[in-house]
Design a protein around this motif. Structure first.
Motif, PDB file in Angstrom:
ATOM      1  N   PHE A 137      -7.313  15.348 -10.781  1.00 45.31           N
ATOM      2  CA  PHE A 137      -6.338  16.080 -11.584  1.00 45.31           C
ATOM      3  C   PHE A 137      -5.499  16.998 -10.705  1.00 45.31           C
ATOM      4  CE2 PHE A 137      -9.720  15.079 -14.676  1.00 45.31           C
ATOM      5  CZ  PHE A 137      -8.968  14.373 -15.592  1.00 45.31           C
ATOM      6  N   ASP A 138      -6.137  17.655  -9.749  1.00 42.76           N
ATOM      7  CA  ASP A 138      -5.394  18.450  -8.768  1.00 42.76           C
ATOM      8  C   ASP A 138      -4.385  17.589  -8.016  1.00 42.76           C
ATOM      9  OD1 ASP A 138      -6.163  21.073  -8.984  1.00 42.76           O
ATOM     10  OD2 ASP A 138      -7.678  20.988  -7.411  1.00 42.76           O
ATOM     11  N   ALA A 139      -4.833  16.402  -7.614  1.00 43.67           N
ATOM     12  CA  ALA A 139      -3.994  15.543  -6.775  1.00 43.67           C
ATOM     13  C   ALA A 139      -2.726  15.093  -7.482  1.00 43.67           C
ATOM     14  CB  ALA A 139      -4.796  14.333  -6.318  1.00 43.67           C
ATOM     15  N   GLN A 140      -2.759  15.044  -8.817  1.00 48.21           N
ATOM     16  CA  GLN A 140      -1.554  14.649  -9.547  1.00 48.21           C
ATOM     17  C   GLN A 140      -0.378  15.562  -9.227  1.00 48.21           C
ATOM     18  OE1 GLN A 140      -2.616  14.614 -13.704  1.00 48.21           O
ATOM     19  NE2 GLN A 140      -3.880  12.766 -13.518  1.00 48.21           N
ATOM     20  N   ALA A 141      -0.670  16.791  -8.843  1.00 45.22           N
ATOM     21  CA  ALA A 141       0.390  17.768  -8.559  1.00 45.22           C
ATOM     22  C   ALA A 141       0.284  18.265  -7.123  1.00 45.22           C
ATOM     23  CB  ALA A 141       0.310  18.931  -9.534  1.00 45.22           C
ATOM     24  N   SER A 142       0.144  17.325  -6.175  1.00 47.43           N
ATOM     25  CA  SER A 142       0.003  17.708  -4.772  1.00 47.43           C
ATOM     26  C   SER A 142       0.819  16.781  -3.874  1.00 47.43           C
ATOM     27  CB  SER A 142      -1.466  17.672  -4.342  1.00 47.43           C
ATOM     28  OG  SER A 142      -1.582  17.877  -2.938  1.00 47.43           O
ATOM     29  N   ILE A 143       1.949  17.268  -3.383  1.00 48.68           N
ATOM     30  CA  ILE A 143       2.703  16.477  -2.411  1.00 48.68           C
ATOM     31  C   ILE A 143       1.905  16.304  -1.123  1.00 48.68           C
ATOM     32  CG2 ILE A 143       5.044  16.927  -3.252  1.00 48.68           C
ATOM     33  CD1 ILE A 143       5.227  19.253  -1.307  1.00 48.68           C
ATOM     34  N   TYR A 144       1.022  17.247  -0.826  1.00 49.27           N
ATOM     35  CA  TYR A 144       0.211  17.160   0.383  1.00 49.27           C
ATOM     36  C   TYR A 144      -0.761  15.977   0.277  1.00 49.27           C
ATOM     37  CZ  TYR A 144       2.091  21.761   1.393  1.00 49.27           C
ATOM     38  OH  TYR A 144       2.948  22.812   1.646  1.00 49.27           O
ATOM     39  N   HIS A 145      -1.386  15.845  -0.876  1.00 44.48           N
ATOM     40  CA  HIS A 145      -2.309  14.723  -1.054  1.00 44.48           C
ATOM     41  C   HIS A 145      -1.577  13.397  -0.975  1.00 44.48           C
ATOM     42  CE1 HIS A 145      -5.425  12.077  -2.492  1.00 44.48           C
ATOM     43  NE2 HIS A 145      -4.547  11.599  -3.369  1.00 44.48           N
ATOM     44  N   TRP A 146      -0.454  13.271  -1.671  1.00 40.08           N
ATOM     45  CA  TRP A 146       0.205  11.974  -1.725  1.00 40.08           C
ATOM     46  C   TRP A 146       0.781  11.571  -0.381  1.00 40.08           C
ATOM     47  CZ3 TRP A 146      -0.627   8.278  -4.993  1.00 40.08           C
ATOM     48  CH2 TRP A 146      -1.265   8.608  -6.180  1.00 40.08           C
ATOM     49  N   ALA A 147       1.272  12.519   0.383  1.00 45.90           N
ATOM     50  CA  ALA A 147       1.737  12.178   1.729  1.00 45.90           C
ATOM     51  C   ALA A 147       0.580  11.641   2.563  1.00 45.90           C
ATOM     52  CB  ALA A 147       2.357  13.405   2.398  1.00 45.90           C
ATOM     53  N   ALA A 148      -0.553  12.336   2.543  1.00 46.39           N
ATOM     54  CA  ALA A 148      -1.696  11.909   3.340  1.00 46.39           C
ATOM     55  C   ALA A 148      -2.264  10.592   2.840  1.00 46.39           C
ATOM     56  CB  ALA A 148      -2.770  13.000   3.315  1.00 46.39           C
ATOM     57  N   ALA A 149      -2.398  10.427   1.537  1.00 44.79           N
ATOM     58  CA  ALA A 149      -2.969   9.205   0.978  1.00 44.79           C
ATOM     59  C   ALA A 149      -2.113   7.993   1.308  1.00 44.79           C
ATOM     60  CB  ALA A 149      -3.129   9.349  -0.532  1.00 44.79           C
ATOM     61  N   VAL A 150      -0.805   8.133   1.197  1.00 46.74           N
ATOM     62  CA  VAL A 150       0.093   7.013   1.503  1.00 46.74           C
ATOM     63  C   VAL A 150       0.033   6.660   2.985  1.00 46.74           C
ATOM     64  CG1 VAL A 150       2.523   6.356   1.674  1.00 46.74           C
ATOM     65  CG2 VAL A 150       1.640   7.356  -0.440  1.00 46.74           C
ATOM     66  N   LEU A 151       0.059   7.659   3.838  1.00 47.87           N
ATOM     67  CA  LEU A 151       0.041   7.390   5.273  1.00 47.87           C
ATOM     68  C   LEU A 151      -1.309   6.820   5.714  1.00 47.87           C
ATOM     69  CD1 LEU A 151       1.944  10.578   6.451  1.00 47.87           C
ATOM     70  CD2 LEU A 151       2.809   8.223   6.431  1.00 47.87           C
ATOM     71  N   GLN A 152      -2.372   7.170   5.013  1.00 50.51           N
ATOM     72  CA  GLN A 152      -3.694   6.637   5.350  1.00 50.51           C
ATOM     73  C   GLN A 152      -3.893   5.224   4.797  1.00 50.51           C
ATOM     74  OE1 GLN A 152      -6.154   8.035   7.269  1.00 50.51           O
ATOM     75  NE2 GLN A 152      -7.301   6.116   6.991  1.00 50.51           N
ATOM     76  N   HIS A 153      -3.529   5.022   3.527  1.00 47.95           N
ATOM     77  CA  HIS A 153      -3.851   3.760   2.855  1.00 47.95           C
ATOM     78  C   HIS A 153      -2.653   2.828   2.680  1.00 47.95           C
ATOM     79  CE1 HIS A 153      -7.937   5.021   2.102  1.00 47.95           C
ATOM     80  NE2 HIS A 153      -7.505   6.162   1.573  1.00 47.95           N
ATOM     81  N   ARG A 154      -1.443   3.321   2.982  1.00 50.01           N
ATOM     82  CA  ARG A 154      -0.227   2.509   2.984  1.00 50.01           C
ATOM     83  C   ARG A 154       0.143   1.989   1.590  1.00 50.01           C
ATOM     84  NH1 ARG A 154       0.637   1.874   8.465  1.00 50.01           N
ATOM     85  NH2 ARG A 154       2.341   0.395   8.176  1.00 50.01           N
ATOM     86  N   ARG A 155      -0.235   2.720   0.569  1.00 54.74           N
ATOM     87  CA  ARG A 155       0.128   2.382  -0.812  1.00 54.74           C
ATOM     88  C   ARG A 155      -0.002   3.648  -1.659  1.00 54.74           C
ATOM     89  NH1 ARG A 155      -4.915  -0.049   0.255  1.00 54.74           N
ATOM     90  NH2 ARG A 155      -6.599   0.968  -0.940  1.00 54.74           N
ATOM     91  N   ALA A 156       0.466   3.552  -2.916  1.00 58.09           N
ATOM     92  CA  ALA A 156       0.442   4.723  -3.809  1.00 58.09           C
ATOM     93  C   ALA A 156       0.135   4.265  -5.226  1.00 58.09           C
ATOM     94  CB  ALA A 156       1.773   5.464  -3.757  1.00 58.09           C
ATOM     95  N   GLY A 157      -1.126   3.888  -5.448  1.00 58.81           N
ATOM     96  CA  GLY A 157      -1.549   3.425  -6.758  1.00 58.81           C
ATOM     97  C   GLY A 157      -2.659   4.271  -7.327  1.00 58.81           C
ATOM     98  N   LEU A 158      -3.313   3.735  -8.340  1.00 62.72           N
ATOM     99  CA  LEU A 158      -4.375   4.491  -9.007  1.00 62.72           C
ATOM    100  C   LEU A 158      -5.552   4.778  -8.077  1.00 62.72           C
ATOM    101  CD1 LEU A 158      -4.338   2.792 -12.520  1.00 62.72           C
ATOM    102  CD2 LEU A 158      -3.824   5.186 -12.021  1.00 62.72           C
ATOM    103  N   ALA A 159      -5.818   3.889  -7.107  1.00 65.60           N
ATOM    104  CA  ALA A 159      -6.901   4.155  -6.156  1.00 65.60           C
ATOM    105  C   ALA A 159      -6.615   5.405  -5.342  1.00 65.60           C
ATOM    106  CB  ALA A 159      -7.098   2.955  -5.233  1.00 65.60           C
TER     107      ALA A 159
END
Length: 466
Positions: free
Chosen positions: A327-349
């Motif tokens: 729930f926190d991550a839904q409102a975190s540009i920091y999380h989404w930048a890191a998650a995309v750069l780590q996993h190379r996608r932006a989905g529910l996982a």
């Protein structure tokens, strides 16, 4: 249809009621009609995906204590509730993963309350597909216009109000009232009774309470329309009167945004359907990071620093540096930048608790630096990664994918539904559901258009269902 001058003064709420009362599906531009279908496809897909969320499970557990059973479907489950609570839980489910829709200029989310409340009504009363979609357009249009009247300059509003909670029920009440055939005065009462229930705090971000707000807006609007149908009245101009909604929530409000070119300009066409399961203000940064991983071959472990440049509101509302859960991550540009750069996608996982706590993502999140750039639009961002070997890679989006001026295609939207529904239903049933949603304009009775998914037939909810 455009608003029509009257020889006698008509209140602000009355002008909206007259517009809703006189509006006809056949008068809507074809693009507006098609966008209503797209909004429905998107909402049903999000409800299927959200049905397995912890938020829906805990909401149902709470309602068990109230014995809130009834005839209406909780989408994606075997449960049935009374219409009011079905509207609430389905709206909550649509918003549970923050994958729903967004009116970016006001950060309002009109789809969830409208779809959920209208479907609850349609399960109990015959409603043609075009009438349902017309009501959905009216719900979204009024929500967006009222949100603009409170937040878009020259209007100002306290940032802490969650706009869907302030304006959502008003649009829903008008839409349900349209299906019920309410008079102009009853429609004004319905909107007023909905306005009396306005609220919703942005402090709910990072919790299940965030998705409750659109769910509750649908329930409030459904209640308001039914009370007005019984001639339960309120102030005839609860929106525009002294001590009415605009005066109390606006600092100041801009009442002209409610009626200017009403029926000619469709503000609901500025609603974006989300490509990523997160707050809309994270999307530009997310898309910029996706551009980087698609254009360049590098490993996340080789990143020394990540720089983001975002709109001030993106940093203000989605600047959670150390999210603790999904729930926190839904409102975190920091999380989404890191998650995309780590996993190379932006989905529910990438929106999951597992990803939030992934040590590699946590470490990379600590190397993200976000900077406010007031020259950027809400749907624009820049990103740069500095690699340990000294290379610097950059990307920019203006606008990002999913923005009103760069929307997902119908095929992309359909794939979004199939991914979410397929997890619970299996691919064949997900495809069947997709076809039903896209063909909704031809439905003779929406409540019986999707046997096995909603309506009176037994529900299909597992991959093993034939």
């Amino acid at each position: 249809m455009a608003s029509t001058p009257s020889t006698s003064p008509v209140t602000l709420t009355g002008q909206l009621a007259r517009f809703v009362h006189r509006s006809q599906w056949q008068d809507l531009p074809g693009a507006v009609q098609h966008e209503a279908v797209r909004a429905f496809v998107n909402g049903i897909g999000c409800a299927q995906g959200g049905a397995s969320s912890a938020a829906v499970a805990h909401a149902l557990a709470g309602l068990d204590r109230l014995q809130a059973t009834g005839p209406c479907t909780v989408l994606g489950t075997q449960r049935r509730l009374d219409p009011s609570n079905a509207a609430m839980v389905n709206g909550l489910g649509i918003g549970a993963h923050a994958f729903d829709d967004a009116h970016l200029a006001t950060v309002a989310h009109p789809g969830a309350p409208g779809i959920a409340a209208l479907l609850a009504y349609a399960e109990l009363h015959p409603v043609r597909g075009t009438d349902f979609l017309h009501a959905l357009v009216l719900s979204s249009e009024l929500q967006c216009r009222l949100s603009c009247a409170l937040t878009v300059p020259p209007a100002q509003c306290e940032l802490g109000w969650y706009m869907t909670g302030v304006t959502g029920a008003v649009g829903v009440a008008a839409a349900v009232g349209k299906l019920m055939g309410l008079s102009e005065r009853q429609l004004a009462w319905a909107m007023g009774l909905a306005a009396l229930q306005a609220g919703g705090l942005r402090a709910s971000h990072g919790s299940m309470g965030s998705a409750l707000i659109p769910g509750h807006a649908g329930r409030e609007g459904l209640l308001a329309a039914h009370l007005a149908a019984g001639d339960f009245n309120c102030h005839d101009d609860a929106l525009g009167a002294t001590h009415g909604l605009l005066q109390l929530f606006g600092r100041p409000a801009n009442a002209d945004a409610l009626t200017e070119r009403l029926g000619q300009h469709w503000e609901c066409m500025n609603v974006s359907l989300k490509p990523f399961p997160s707050g809309c203000l994270t999307h530009a940064a997310t898309d910029a990071c996706l551009q980087l991983v698609r254009a360049h071959d590098f490993a996340a472990a080789d990143i020394a620093r990540v720089d983001l440049w975002v709109h001030p509101l993106a940093e203000g509302l989605t600047g959670r540096r150390t999210p603790q859960h999904s729930f926190d991550a839904q409102a975190s540009i920091y999380h989404w930048a890191a998650a995309v750069l780590q996993h190379r996608r932006a989905g529910l996982a990438e929106a999951s608790d597992a990803c939030v706590h992934d040590p590699a993502v946590v470490a990379l999140r600590g190397r993200v630096v976000a900077t406010v750039d007031e020259a950027l639009a809400l749907d624009a961002a820049r990103a740069a990664v500095t690699l340990r070997d000294g290379r610097r890679l950059e990307a920019a989006v203006d606008p990002c994918i999913g923005a009103a001026t760069r929307p997902m295609t119908d095929a992309e939207l359909d794939a979004k539904l199939l991914r979410q529904a397929g997890d619970a239903l299996g691919p064949d049933q997900a495809l069947r559901l997709s076809r039903i949603c896209w063909q909704l304009p031809e439905a003779a009775d929406v409540g019986r258009a999707a046997p096995g998914f909603w309506g009176p037939a037994p529900l299909l909810s597992t991959k093993d269902t034939p």
